[in-house]
Structures are given as structure tokens and as C-alpha cells.
Motif scaffolding. Structure first.
Motif, PDB file in Angstrom:
ATOM      1  N   PHE A 279      10.250  48.143  55.369  1.00  0.00           N
ATOM      2  CA  PHE A 279      10.056  48.226  53.916  1.00  0.00           C
ATOM      3  C   PHE A 279       8.632  47.942  53.452  1.00  0.00           C
ATOM      4  CE2 PHE A 279      14.575  47.149  54.576  1.00  0.00           C
ATOM      5  CZ  PHE A 279      15.099  48.341  54.109  1.00  0.00           C
ATOM      6  N   GLU A 280       7.723  47.757  54.380  1.00  0.00           N
ATOM      7  CA  GLU A 280       6.318  47.663  53.978  1.00  0.00           C
ATOM      8  C   GLU A 280       5.523  48.791  54.639  1.00  0.00           C
ATOM      9  OE1 GLU A 280       4.794  43.677  54.509  1.00  0.00           O
ATOM     10  OE2 GLU A 280       6.576  42.835  53.575  1.00  0.00           O
ATOM     11  N   LYS A 281       5.785  48.985  55.951  1.00  0.00           N
ATOM     12  CA  LYS A 281       5.118  50.110  56.615  1.00  0.00           C
ATOM     13  C   LYS A 281       5.925  51.401  56.452  1.00  0.00           C
ATOM     14  CE  LYS A 281       2.999  47.282  60.244  1.00  0.00           C
ATOM     15  NZ  LYS A 281       2.881  47.076  61.697  1.00  0.00           N
ATOM     16  N   TRP A 282       7.179  51.258  56.085  1.00  0.00           N
ATOM     17  CA  TRP A 282       8.065  52.403  55.853  1.00  0.00           C
ATOM     18  C   TRP A 282       8.238  53.273  57.100  1.00  0.00           C
ATOM     19  CZ3 TRP A 282      10.567  51.740  51.456  1.00  0.00           C
ATOM     20  CH2 TRP A 282       9.936  50.997  50.457  1.00  0.00           C
ATOM     21  N   ARG A 283       8.193  52.631  58.279  1.00  0.00           N
ATOM     22  CA  ARG A 283       8.429  53.399  59.511  1.00  0.00           C
ATOM     23  C   ARG A 283       9.937  53.362  59.781  1.00  0.00           C
ATOM     24  NH1 ARG A 283       4.302  50.361  63.372  1.00  0.00           N
ATOM     25  NH2 ARG A 283       4.534  52.097  64.804  1.00  0.00           N
ATOM     26  N   THR A 284      10.663  54.206  59.107  1.00  0.00           N
ATOM     27  CA  THR A 284      12.124  54.114  59.095  1.00  0.00           C
ATOM     28  C   THR A 284      12.723  54.360  60.481  1.00  0.00           C
ATOM     29  OG1 THR A 284      11.941  55.038  56.878  1.00  0.00           O
ATOM     30  CG2 THR A 284      14.154  54.825  57.783  1.00  0.00           C
ATOM     31  N   GLY A 285      12.239  55.397  61.178  1.00  0.00           N
ATOM     32  CA  GLY A 285      12.775  55.683  62.507  1.00  0.00           C
ATOM     33  C   GLY A 285      12.497  54.545  63.471  1.00  0.00           C
ATOM     34  N   TYR A 286      11.262  54.083  63.470  1.00  0.00           N
ATOM     35  CA  TYR A 286      10.856  52.992  64.347  1.00  0.00           C
ATOM     36  C   TYR A 286      11.660  51.722  64.043  1.00  0.00           C
ATOM     37  CZ  TYR A 286       7.601  49.554  66.424  1.00  0.00           C
ATOM     38  OH  TYR A 286       7.046  48.519  67.140  1.00  0.00           O
ATOM     39  N   SER A 287      11.776  51.400  62.756  1.00  0.00           N
ATOM     40  CA  SER A 287      12.486  50.165  62.396  1.00  0.00           C
ATOM     41  C   SER A 287      13.977  50.297  62.654  1.00  0.00           C
ATOM     42  CB  SER A 287      12.219  49.792  60.936  1.00  0.00           C
ATOM     43  OG  SER A 287      12.560  50.846  60.097  1.00  0.00           O
ATOM     44  N   SER A 288      14.512  51.523  62.609  1.00  0.00           N
ATOM     45  CA  SER A 288      15.931  51.710  62.955  1.00  0.00           C
ATOM     46  C   SER A 288      16.144  51.367  64.428  1.00  0.00           C
ATOM     47  CB  SER A 288      16.366  53.151  62.692  1.00  0.00           C
ATOM     48  OG  SER A 288      16.257  53.440  61.328  1.00  0.00           O
ATOM     49  N   ALA A 289      15.205  51.827  65.272  1.00  0.00           N
ATOM     50  CA  ALA A 289      15.309  51.501  66.702  1.00  0.00           C
ATOM     51  C   ALA A 289      15.205  49.991  66.912  1.00  0.00           C
ATOM     52  CB  ALA A 289      14.206  52.220  67.474  1.00  0.00           C
ATOM     53  N   TYR A 290      14.312  49.369  66.159  1.00  0.00           N
ATOM     54  CA  TYR A 290      14.128  47.916  66.221  1.00  0.00           C
ATOM     55  C   TYR A 290      15.445  47.224  65.847  1.00  0.00           C
ATOM     56  CZ  TYR A 290      10.943  43.817  65.855  1.00  0.00           C
ATOM     57  OH  TYR A 290      10.269  42.635  66.025  1.00  0.00           O
ATOM     58  N   ALA A 291      16.058  47.703  64.760  1.00  0.00           N
ATOM     59  CA  ALA A 291      17.319  47.103  64.298  1.00  0.00           C
ATOM     60  C   ALA A 291      18.423  47.277  65.336  1.00  0.00           C
ATOM     61  CB  ALA A 291      17.732  47.734  62.968  1.00  0.00           C
ATOM     62  N   VAL A 292      18.443  48.450  65.973  1.00  0.00           N
ATOM     63  CA  VAL A 292      19.475  48.695  66.996  1.00  0.00           C
ATOM     64  C   VAL A 292      19.273  47.730  68.168  1.00  0.00           C
ATOM     65  CG1 VAL A 292      20.296  50.375  68.702  1.00  0.00           C
ATOM     66  CG2 VAL A 292      19.867  51.098  66.357  1.00  0.00           C
ATOM     67  N   ILE A 293      18.026  47.535  68.579  1.00  0.00           N
ATOM     68  CA  ILE A 293      17.752  46.611  69.692  1.00  0.00           C
ATOM     69  C   ILE A 293      18.215  45.191  69.332  1.00  0.00           C
ATOM     70  CG2 ILE A 293      15.879  45.453  70.959  1.00  0.00           C
ATOM     71  CD1 ILE A 293      14.394  48.173  70.894  1.00  0.00           C
ATOM     72  N   LEU A 294      17.903  44.765  68.127  1.00  0.00           N
ATOM     73  CA  LEU A 294      18.318  43.421  67.705  1.00  0.00           C
ATOM     74  C   LEU A 294      19.841  43.321  67.626  1.00  0.00           C
ATOM     75  CD1 LEU A 294      15.744  42.449  64.921  1.00  0.00           C
ATOM     76  CD2 LEU A 294      15.716  41.934  67.346  1.00  0.00           C
ATOM     77  N   PHE A 295      20.464  44.382  67.108  1.00  0.00           N
ATOM     78  CA  PHE A 295      21.921  44.385  66.988  1.00  0.00           C
ATOM     79  C   PHE A 295      22.564  44.262  68.372  1.00  0.00           C
ATOM     80  CE2 PHE A 295      25.851  46.935  67.167  1.00  0.00           C
ATOM     81  CZ  PHE A 295      26.655  46.178  66.328  1.00  0.00           C
ATOM     82  N   VAL A 296      22.078  45.065  69.308  1.00  0.00           N
ATOM     83  CA  VAL A 296      22.646  45.034  70.662  1.00  0.00           C
ATOM     84  C   VAL A 296      22.429  43.645  71.288  1.00  0.00           C
ATOM     85  CG1 VAL A 296      22.369  45.968  73.002  1.00  0.00           C
ATOM     86  CG2 VAL A 296      22.440  47.503  71.044  1.00  0.00           C
ATOM     87  N   THR A 297      21.252  43.077  71.058  1.00  0.00           N
ATOM     88  CA  THR A 297      20.961  41.750  71.610  1.00  0.00           C
ATOM     89  C   THR A 297      21.931  40.701  71.058  1.00  0.00           C
ATOM     90  OG1 THR A 297      18.641  42.391  71.629  1.00  0.00           O
ATOM     91  CG2 THR A 297      19.104  40.067  71.972  1.00  0.00           C
ATOM     92  N   VAL A 298      22.049  40.657  69.750  1.00  0.00           N
ATOM     93  CA  VAL A 298      22.933  39.644  69.134  1.00  0.00           C
ATOM     94  C   VAL A 298      24.384  39.905  69.522  1.00  0.00           C
ATOM     95  CG1 VAL A 298      23.753  38.683  66.962  1.00  0.00           C
ATOM     96  CG2 VAL A 298      21.398  39.351  67.180  1.00  0.00           C
ATOM     97  N   PHE A 299      24.768  41.161  69.461  1.00  0.00           N
ATOM     98  CA  PHE A 299      26.164  41.505  69.768  1.00  0.00           C
ATOM     99  C   PHE A 299      26.488  41.155  71.223  1.00  0.00           C
ATOM    100  CE2 PHE A 299      29.688  44.456  70.653  1.00  0.00           C
ATOM    101  CZ  PHE A 299      30.506  44.159  69.586  1.00  0.00           C
ATOM    102  N   GLY A 300      25.562  41.494  72.120  1.00  0.00           N
ATOM    103  CA  GLY A 300      25.788  41.211  73.545  1.00  0.00           C
ATOM    104  C   GLY A 300      25.864  39.729  73.812  1.00  0.00           C
ATOM    105  N   LEU A 301      24.895  38.992  73.292  1.00  0.00           N
ATOM    106  CA  LEU A 301      24.885  37.542  73.521  1.00  0.00           C
ATOM    107  C   LEU A 301      26.117  36.881  72.902  1.00  0.00           C
ATOM    108  CD1 LEU A 301      21.107  36.673  72.917  1.00  0.00           C
ATOM    109  CD2 LEU A 301      22.333  36.696  75.090  1.00  0.00           C
ATOM    110  N   ALA A 302      26.454  37.313  71.690  1.00  0.00           N
ATOM    111  CA  ALA A 302      27.604  36.719  71.005  1.00  0.00           C
ATOM    112  C   ALA A 302      28.896  37.008  71.768  1.00  0.00           C
ATOM    113  CB  ALA A 302      27.690  37.244  69.576  1.00  0.00           C
ATOM    114  N   SER A 303      29.015  38.217  72.330  1.00  0.00           N
ATOM    115  CA  SER A 303      30.240  38.571  73.070  1.00  0.00           C
ATOM    116  C   SER A 303      30.389  37.689  74.301  1.00  0.00           C
ATOM    117  CB  SER A 303      30.187  40.041  73.505  1.00  0.00           C
ATOM    118  OG  SER A 303      30.073  40.840  72.380  1.00  0.00           O
TER     119      SER A 303
END
Lengths: 315, 444
Positions: A279-303
Motif C-alpha cells: 500500500f505504499e509501493k503498490w507492488r500488488t503482485g509482489y506483495s501478494s506473493a509475500y502474503a502467501v509466503i507469510l500465510f503458508v509459514t504461519v499456517f504450517g507452523l500453527a498446524s
């Protein structure tokens, strides 16, 4: 004969409608009740998740609606995972996570252990202790910036009182070595009561009869603590760690208010970095990949963690 | 001057009556929403706009957002094609994105049809707030608020004989408004930790903020004057040797030295608000800040009323420049009330409205107002404002300005505040970051 409200409503229902309703199977009625929730879940959670995954393979930028969107494959993921700045934010997040959880569990459990004892003013102290977690993180961040203020901050004066150092000689949120601890201290102050409450529930769930049996067997208080209290409160402690871990992995508001991610990048946690990319650099594709990586990390660790938690509970 | 004002007033009255009669006659009284930052000038604009409401029959609504979240909030609004704002007083750096992404209405035809000439406005504000591409006659805004980074100082402290004496002994010159950035650094260091009336005070409050644009708006005031250039003047987007020239490195080192030796402890994330607070509360002898704060300082019961003085950013070895602030007013392309929004701009451009804008605490860019004979003496800070506006330079206004700004924020904060690496490494890193952005943009 007096009719109940339900019977009155049924009597007033027009016959054709009543017939139609009577004609519905239990399964259909169940679907009617569940459908809005499923629809909301799909619209609010599942669809955005799928859309985010799709965007993560593109160079889409939301602030360039006129630009062509190209499929870039795994390039966003490669760039993120090979970016040293991203790994620095991961390190900062790990430091924050490990120390906040460690301190909150230790202090929270100690407080719960003390509060669990019967003494005068017990309820009043419980209320006072849980007060910080009732505040907004923005408010907490704001007043901790004042507490850390070198010229007028209470924190600096307390440290100066015990160490003899000049209060203005150090800046908790302006120093690269102290700032990571400044956010740990503020978060610990705010969320230790939450861990304490969960631990308190765990301690209160242990039946007195077990301690009485241990007393009969002449077990020392120390022995009782390690063989009864800790094992029986462990599932609750683990639950507290899970909650705080997930919460602090996505910590944003308190830290932004306190340090803004600085000085430099020393307190830039992954969520702050992600927000800047999206939301500052507006790199939507890049930040989506970033969000997916974080999601997988949290989801994996939490599981993994939840499986471990279930095993502890089964013991 | 009187004749000019009389003529202007008469012309204004004719336009005003025209506006009023057209809106009233057509029955097109409209609710207009103007979006801007939440700061003192915005309150002045509310007051000023009452006149427009009276004349036009339209109703003005205002959406003001604090500076720290202004860009986030408003760029989201523009990028999503939102219709919240009919008029946008957007930051000067948005003009490229506003034009290229179709957020702002191009105003050339409207200006021509209504006799509004950009020659009537300060050239720096036209280039900074209205043009895209820069230095071409394509206008997407009317200069609305002229602003520039300048300095405020405690005149009453500077004039104290004991401080004058101590400074003379230490530096062999009079304690006075600094002629160069090095002198400013010395003065800040002189006041650092000094006891004045039983209170420990510090040198200067400077921009160090990390999250939005603060440190960039501060550090550029040192960089420009030591030889920093955004690009090769003969070859656009050629950065090497211009962004990271030896002069730029020296300028950045000076800013860090100023931060290390002359600023209050804990001022590692300060921007406009914090600097104002530090100055008003008597913590610092000088503050760097945009000129918009000067009316407030002058009116302050502690530091105003002649206790403070104002000066433009001091010179460096290669020149004297100051960071441009300020904004232009644009019509949002997604608005369904563009006609009424254009009426507002037409009304706002009138000389007597611009004069009243100044009287209320605004900062007009209309030359008829700021170049009038009596302007420089109209307020204690008016001359400093004029001098500052004559030496402005602005940050990139490319559509990718946000990427460029964030990279600079990171590099500058990491070096100046966190002390990571050297000035040369910070600027070399900035060249790499900016080059990557321009490559992504297809400009390189």
C-alpha cells in the motif's frame, strides 16, 4: 386453552406458505441456515485468498490500472526469498516473537500462580493486572512513546534511578540496539495479562483432590509444582503460546505507533514490510506473493503446533 | 497596488455574481467534497470557502486526513476510482501518477476558456504542482498552497548577551542567522544541552521521520546545497555520479552530523508535528519545518510575538536550495460533479480570493499577491517565505514516486538515524534502488 407464541405464529402463517415450509426436508433447512455463512466465508476469506494466489504470479500493480498485467511465474517468490531485506525483517520478527512469548509466558504464569492463591483483594488485583490488555494498541503505542521519551519519559527516569545514568543519555526508540527491546517491553506489558488469564483458567481447572493426595504421599511443594501443576497447566500454556504467536507474527499497530519500523529497519516486522510493499509501493503482485509466503509459514507452523498441543492434551 | 486590487475586486465581483446566478438559475446547487490533509491551512480553507458557498449556492464538504496517512488514504481513493472527492489538493509528487493514470482532469482548455494563465503564478509552483510532464504546458492542477522548507529560530535566545559572548568566544563570529549549513550545524551544537533559564535545551529539531516522507523532506535540504542532482540534466534517469556525487556524500554527512550533535535526544522519528511541539515548548533553538507553520508560531503566546525569527534554508558549497512543499488543486476525474468543481477552481484563482487566502493564513502562489509591494512586510515571515520560494527544488513527481520515496526513506534513515554504513554506501544503494524502479517502469 392458551397457545404458546410459537403456536400462535404457526396458526397465523398463511396455509400455502406453511405447506411449503412443511415440505422442506431437514437437509434443505440445514442448508438454508448454513448457506449465508458459507457464502460469507467464500466471499470474505476463500475468494480473496485464491485471488491473492493468482495475483502473486503476476506483475499487477493496483495503482497502474492502465498497464498490461503479465504472468511472471515464480519470479515474485524468487525475489522475496532472495532479498536480504526480507530476511532482516524475518529476523526482527523472530526476535520480537521469541522474546515476547518467553517473557509473557514466564511473567503471565508467575502472576497466575500468585493470583490463584486465596488472599484479600484477589479480585481487585486481577482487575488491575488485566487493565493493559483492555486498551487499544494505538493508545498503548502512543503513551509508551511518551514513557520512552528521553527528556520527560518515566521509563528513562526509572532506569536512571537504578543505574545512575543520565535519563537523556539513551533513547529506547531511537537507538538501534534498544529499539527491538522497546517494542518487546511494550508488548509484554500489554499482553502478559492475557497469558495470565489463560494460565489462571488452567490452574483453577486442577482439582484440589490431586494436591490433597500428593500431600498424603508427603510430596514437597516443589515436587507438586513440577509433577502436578506444570503438566496439568501445560495445554493451557501451549494455547496461550499459540494465540500470542499468531497475534505477534502479524503485529503491526503497536510497533508502527512506537517506532514506525525504525530506527533504520531494526523494528520493521514482516507485517509492516508487507504493508509498505502493498500500500505504499503498490507492488500488488509482489506483495501478494509475500502474503502467501507469510500465510503458508504461519499456517504450517500453527498446524504443527496444534498437533503437538493435541498430543499433550491426550496424555 | 490599490488600483490593481480595485480592478481585481471588480472582476471578482463580476465572476462571483456570474457564478451565483448560474448556479442559482440552473438550480444545480451541488454538494462538493474537497479532500486535503488535516493541518492548519485546511481550517483556513474552510473559512475561505464560505465565500464560495455564498456566491455559488453550492455546499462545500471537506475530507481532511492527517499527513502521516494522507497519501495512503487518498491514493487508495484515487486508485480505486472512488467518488468521495470532487476536488483533491494532492501532494506535488502525485501529479505524474494523477495525470498518467487518469485520476486528474486536464485543465488546459478550462484555463484557456476562463482566462486563467499559469504565467500569473510563481513559476516554481506551476512546475511543482501543476505540470506533467514537467516543463511542458500540460496542466492538471492549479497551484493552491505554496510551501517550502525553511527554518524558525528563537530570536530572543540568539539576542541574549551572555549567549552572544559565549558563541563569539567559541566560534569567533556573531550568533546570528546562519549563512551556511555549516554555520547552522555549529549553532545547533552550541545550543545542544545548554541550560537556559534552568531548562536544558537542544540545538535544532530536524526531519527524521521514517514512515512517510519526513527524512527525505529534511535531508534533501542538505543534499541539494552540496551538489546532489536527481539525474543527469542531459540524460534523463541517468543517476550514477549525480545522486551519489562527492558533493552529495558531503551533504549527507553534514545532515548526519547535525542529527548526531545538535538535535534533542529521542528525535529519531520526528516530522512536522514533533518539530512544532519541540519548538513551542522551548526545547530547541531552531526548527526545520515547512513554512505553513509560521503563522502559528507567530501567534503562539510563548514563542511568537517577535520572539521567533524565520530564515530560508542556508546555502552550501554549491548553491542555496530548499525542499519544495505545497500542493495544487485538481478536479478528480471520477467525480460526477466536475462542473461545480471547476467553478470552485475558477473562484479560487481570483486575485482577491488569493489575497484573502494569505490573510487567513494560507499561502497563495499568485504573483499578483506575493509580488505586491507590501507583501514582504505584511508578516514577519513573509520575506523568508518569498526568499525560500525562490530557491525551491522538488522530489521526483514520476508515477512511481512512491517507490522512489520509500527507497530514499529507507536508505537515509538507515544511515542518518541507525548509523548503518557510510554516506557513500547509502547513496550508492539509493542509485541501485532507483535504477531498479526505473527499469521496472520501462524508463531504462
Amino acid at each position: 386453552m392458551t397457545l404458546s407464541p410459537m403456536e400462535t405464529a404457526a396458526a397465523k402463517t398463511p396455509a400455502p406458505l406453511a405447506k411449503r415450509i412443511r415440505g422442506l426436508s431437514d437437509r434443505t433447512i440445514a442448508w438454508i441456515f448454513v448457506a449465508p455463512t458459507i457464502f460469507l466465508l467464500l466471499a470474505v476469506n476463500i475468494f480473496p485468498l485464491i485471488w491473492t494466489i493468482r495475483l502473486s504470479f503476476t506483475n499487477f500493480r493496483v495503482n497502474r490500472p492502465n498497464n498490461d498485467v503479465e504472468w511472471v511465474g515464480l519470479r515474485n517468490y524468487q525475489r522475496i526469498l532472495s532479498d536480504p531485506d526480507v530476511w532482516n525483517t524475518m529476523q526482527a520478527t523472530a526476535h520480537f516473537l521469541i522474546w515476547t512469548i518467553t517473557l509473557q509466558v514466564l511473567i503471565g504464569f508467575a502472576l497466575a500462580f500468585l493470583i490463584n492463591k486465596k488472599f484479600k483483594g484477589n479480585d481487585m488485583w486481577t482487575t488491575i493486572i488485566v487493565f493493559p490488555m483492555m486498551l487499544s494498541p494505538a493508545v498503548v503505542g502512543n503513551f509508551w512513546t511518551f514513557l520512552y521519551q528521553p527528556q520527560i519519559g518515566l521509563f528513562n527516569y526509572v532506569i536512571a534511578f537504578f543505574t545512575g545514568a543520565d535519563p537523556a543519555s539513551f533513547s529506547m526508540i531511537g537507538d538501534v540496539h534498544l529499539a527491538p527491546w522497546a517494542i518487546v517491553i511494550a508488548d509484554t506489558w500489554m499482553w502478559t495479562p492475557f497469558v495470565m488469564l489463560i494460565c489462571l483458567a488452567g490452574l483453577r481447572s486442577i482439582p484440589d483432590s490431586i494436591y490433597e493426595a500428593a500431600e498424603c504421599d508427603r510430596a514437597s511443594k516443589w515436587r507438586q509444582f513440577w509433577t502436578i501443576t506444570i503438566p496439568m497447566a501445560l495445554p493451557f500454556l501451549m494455547l496461550a503460546v499459540l494465540f500470542r504467536g499468531i497475534e505477534n507474527f502479524k503485529m503491526f499497530d503497536l510497533v508502527v505507533q512506537l517506532t514506525g519500523g525504525g530506527p533504520g529497519n531494526t523494528t520493521t516486522l514482516t507485517s509492516i514490510d508487507l504493508k509498505r510493499e502493498a500500500f505504499e509501493k503498490w507492488r500488488t503482485g509482489y506483495s501478494s506473493a509475500y502474503a502467501v509466503i507469510l500465510f503458508v509459514t504461519v499456517f504450517g507452523l500453527a498446524s504443527i503446533y496444534v498437533k503437538a498441543l493435541n498430543k499433550v492434551k491426550e496424555r | 497596488m490599490k488600483k490593481t486590487l480595485f480592478t481585481s475586486a471588480a472582476a471578482g465581483a463580476i465572476v462571483a455574481s456570474g457564478l451565483a446566478s448560474s448556479a442559482m438559475a440552473d438550480g444545480h446547487a451541488t454538494d462538493l467534497t474537497l479532500c486535503w490533509a488535516a493541518w492548519d491551512p485546511a481550517n483556513s480553507l474552510i473559512e475561505l470557502s464560505k465565500d464560495f458557498e455564498k456566491q455559488s449556492g453550492h455546499t462545500m464538504n471537506f475530507e481532511f486526513v492527517p499527513w502521516t496517512s494522507f497519501a495512503d488514504r487518498m491514493l487508495n481513493e484515487l486508485n480505486s476510482g472512488g467518488q468521495l472527492c470532487d476536488l483533491m489538493i494532492g501532494d506535488s509528487q502525485w501529479i505524474g501518477g494523477g495525470a498518467e493514470n487518469g485520476h486528474y482532469v486536464k485543465l488546459n482548455e478550462f484555463f484557456d476558456a476562463n482566462g486563467i494563465s499559469m504565467d500569473d503564478f510563481l513559476p516554481a509552483t506551476v512546475t511543482g504542482y501543476a505540470e506533467w510532464p514537467k516543463n511542458t504546458p500540460n496542466y492538471y492542477a492549479l497551484p493552491a498552497y505554496a510551501d517550502v522548507v525553511g527554518w524558525t529560530y528563537r530570536k530572543d535566545w540568539f539576542e541574549r548577551p551572555e549567549l552572544q559572548k559565549a558563541f563569539m568566544e567559541k566560534h569567533g563570529r556573531t550568533l546570528d542567522v546562519p549563512a551556511s549549513l555549516e554555520e547552522l550545524r555549529d549553532i545547533a551544537a552550541f545550543f545542544q544541552g545548554r541550560d537556559i533559564d534552568g531548562t536544558t535545551v537542544y540545538g535544532a529539531a530536524i526531519y527524521t521521520e521514517r514512515g512517510s516522507e519526513g527524512i527525505t523532506m529534511g535531508v534533501t535540504n542538505a543534499l541539494y546545497n552540496y551538489g546532489f542532482e536527481y539525474e543527469n540534466p542531459d540524460k534523463p534517469y541517468d543517476l550514477e555520479g549525480f545522486v551519489n556525487s562527492d558533493g552529495a556524500v558531503a551533504g549527507l554527512e553534514l545532515y548526519k552530523e547535525l542529527y548526531d550533535t545538535g538535535t534533542p535526544p529521542g528525535s529519531s522519528n520526528w516530522y512536522m508535528g514533533e518539530n512544532i511541539d519541540a519548538f513551542r515548548s522551548g526545547q530547541v533553538a531552531m526548527q526545520m519545518n515547512f513554512a505553513f507553520i509560521w503563522p502559528g508560531v507567530e501567534a503562539d503566546e510563548n514563542v511568537g510575538g517577535g520572539n521567533s525569527g524565520y530564515f530560508p534554508n542556508p546555502a552550501g558549497p554549491t548553491g542555496q536550495f530548499a525542499q519544495l512543499g505545497g500542493q495544487g488543486i485538481s478536479v478528480v476525474a471520477y467525480s460526477e460533479k466536475q462542473d461545480a468543481a471547476l467553478e470552485y477552481i475558477q473562484w479560487f484563482a481570483q486575485p482577491e480570493i488569493q489575497q484573502r487566502w494569505w490573510d487567513l493564513g494560507g499561502a497563495p502562489a499568485l504573483r499578483a499577491v506575493v509580488e505586491a509591494d507590501d507583501f514582504a512586510g505584511s508578516q514577519p515571515y513573509a520575506q523568508a517565505f518569498l526568499d525560500s520560494m525562490a530557491i525551491v527544488k522538488d522530489f521526483w513527481a514520476e508515477p512511481a514516486y512512491a517507490d522512489l520515496l520509500i527507497a530514499m526513506q529507507e536508505r537515509m534513515h538507515n544511515y542518518v538515524i541507525a548509523g548503518e554504513g557510510t554516506a557513500k554506501e547509502a547513496l550508492d544503494g539509493l542509485v541501485r534502488d532507483w535504477t531498479e524502479v526505473f527499469e521496472d517502469e520501462g524508463k531504462l
